[in-house]
Design an enzyme around this catalytic site. Structure first.
Site, PDB file in Angstrom:
ATOM      1  N   TYR A 165     -12.289  -2.578  -3.937  1.00  0.00           N
ATOM      2  CA  TYR A 165     -12.826  -2.755  -2.584  1.00  0.00           C
ATOM      3  C   TYR A 165     -14.354  -2.702  -2.570  1.00  0.00           C
ATOM      4  O   TYR A 165     -14.948  -2.410  -1.515  1.00  0.00           O
ATOM      5  CB  TYR A 165     -12.253  -1.687  -1.658  1.00  0.00           C
ATOM      6  CG  TYR A 165     -10.841  -1.977  -1.186  1.00  0.00           C
ATOM      7  CD1 TYR A 165     -10.553  -3.114  -0.426  1.00  0.00           C
ATOM      8  CD2 TYR A 165      -9.789  -1.093  -1.452  1.00  0.00           C
ATOM      9  CE1 TYR A 165      -9.267  -3.377   0.034  1.00  0.00           C
ATOM     10  CE2 TYR A 165      -8.494  -1.352  -0.985  1.00  0.00           C
ATOM     11  CZ  TYR A 165      -8.252  -2.498  -0.243  1.00  0.00           C
ATOM     12  OH  TYR A 165      -6.983  -2.758   0.220  1.00  0.00           O
ATOM     13  N   LYS A 173       0.823  -1.214   0.000  1.00  0.00           N
ATOM     14  CA  LYS A 173       0.000   0.000   0.000  1.00  0.00           C
ATOM     15  C   LYS A 173       0.861   1.270   0.000  1.00  0.00           C
ATOM     16  O   LYS A 173       2.079   1.211   0.223  1.00  0.00           O
ATOM     17  CB  LYS A 173      -0.934  -0.035   1.214  1.00  0.00           C
ATOM     18  CG  LYS A 173      -1.944  -1.210   1.175  1.00  0.00           C
ATOM     19  CD  LYS A 173      -2.970  -1.111   2.296  1.00  0.00           C
ATOM     20  CE  LYS A 173      -3.963  -2.266   2.258  1.00  0.00           C
ATOM     21  NZ  LYS A 173      -5.051  -2.101   3.260  1.00  0.00           N
ATOM     22  N   HIS A 193      -2.088  -5.509   1.555  1.00  0.00           N
ATOM     23  CA  HIS A 193      -3.353  -6.226   1.400  1.00  0.00           C
ATOM     24  C   HIS A 193      -3.026  -7.629   0.912  1.00  0.00           C
ATOM     25  O   HIS A 193      -2.080  -7.814   0.149  1.00  0.00           O
ATOM     26  CB  HIS A 193      -4.250  -5.527   0.363  1.00  0.00           C
ATOM     27  CG  HIS A 193      -5.410  -6.390  -0.054  1.00  0.00           C
ATOM     28  ND1 HIS A 193      -6.570  -6.473   0.680  1.00  0.00           N
ATOM     29  CD2 HIS A 193      -5.563  -7.253  -1.096  1.00  0.00           C
ATOM     30  CE1 HIS A 193      -7.395  -7.336   0.089  1.00  0.00           C
ATOM     31  NE2 HIS A 193      -6.806  -7.817  -0.987  1.00  0.00           N
ATOM     32  N   ASN A 197      -2.063   0.220   6.669  1.00  0.00           N
ATOM     33  CA  ASN A 197      -1.586  -1.049   7.241  1.00  0.00           C
ATOM     34  C   ASN A 197      -0.669  -1.831   6.306  1.00  0.00           C
ATOM     35  O   ASN A 197      -0.591  -3.050   6.373  1.00  0.00           O
ATOM     36  CB  ASN A 197      -2.765  -1.894   7.753  1.00  0.00           C
ATOM     37  CG  ASN A 197      -3.661  -2.403   6.644  1.00  0.00           C
ATOM     38  OD1 ASN A 197      -3.556  -1.973   5.501  1.00  0.00           O
ATOM     39  ND2 ASN A 197      -4.547  -3.321   6.982  1.00  0.00           N
ATOM     40  N   GLU A 219      -9.380 -11.161  -7.471  1.00  0.00           N
ATOM     41  CA  GLU A 219      -8.491 -10.006  -7.292  1.00  0.00           C
ATOM     42  C   GLU A 219      -7.314 -10.042  -8.260  1.00  0.00           C
ATOM     43  O   GLU A 219      -6.887  -8.994  -8.755  1.00  0.00           O
ATOM     44  CB  GLU A 219      -7.991  -9.955  -5.840  1.00  0.00           C
ATOM     45  CG  GLU A 219      -9.101  -9.591  -4.858  1.00  0.00           C
ATOM     46  CD  GLU A 219      -8.634  -9.534  -3.411  1.00  0.00           C
ATOM     47  OE1 GLU A 219      -9.453  -9.132  -2.556  1.00  0.00           O
ATOM     48  OE2 GLU A 219      -7.467  -9.880  -3.123  1.00  0.00           O
TER      49      GLU A 219
END
Ligand code: CMP
Length: 140
Positions: free
Chosen positions: A50, A10, A116, A113, A127
């Site tokens: 998402y 990320k 993913h 965070n 995905e």
């Protein structure tokens, strides 16, 4: 079983310059990078990726964060790749992530965070195809 999973480094971790350190963790765990691209996601791409979280209260902040800078997207292949990657990442909230996991070591908050990873076989396939055409995956 031999599996593939989708991984995203990320914007927070890309900005911290730790792509290589995270790749090393994948490699040391026996996960092979079989596709990769760096990309600054558009709002539409992030919202689509998402979409399952669209109704959640954190959706807006999640999308804003994911388009705040470039991400590094990869497909990982290996034995039990989906669970292995989730073990490497640690809990979604870095404050709850076990010592030595990617999120414990590199992440600041549940929003920022660091990584993913797909949560199951069906999401992994979906995905991976969201970001990679069949011809962009290089089987071993
Ligand atoms: P990720 O695995 O990318 O999937 C959805 C993301 O939403 C998650 O990691 C977190 O970064 C973010 N998020 C923010 N708040 C929450 C929450 N309360 N529960 C789950 N995910 C959250």
């Amino acid at each position: 079983a031999l599996e593939r999973t989708l991984s995203i480094i990320k914007p927070d971790a890309v900005a911290k310059n730790v792509i290589g350190e995270i790749y090393t963790r994948f490699e040391k765990a026996g996960l092979h990078i079989v596709a990769a691209k760096m990309k600054h996601l558009s709002r539409e791409e992030a919202e689509g990726f998402y979409a399952v979280h669209r109704e959640r209260p954190f959706f807006g902040a999640l999308v804003e964060f994911m388009i705040s800078g470039p991400v590094m997207i990869q497909a990982l292949e290996g034995e039990d790749a989906i669970a292995k990657n989730r073990d490497l990442m640690g809990a979604t909230n870095p404050k709850e992530a076990a010592a030595g996991t990617i999120r414990a070591d590199f992440a600041e908050s549940i929003d920022a965070n660091a990584v993913h990873g797909s949560d199951g076989a069906e999401t992994a396939a979906q995905e991976i195809s969201y970001f990679f055409a069949d011809g962009e995956i290089c089987p071993r």
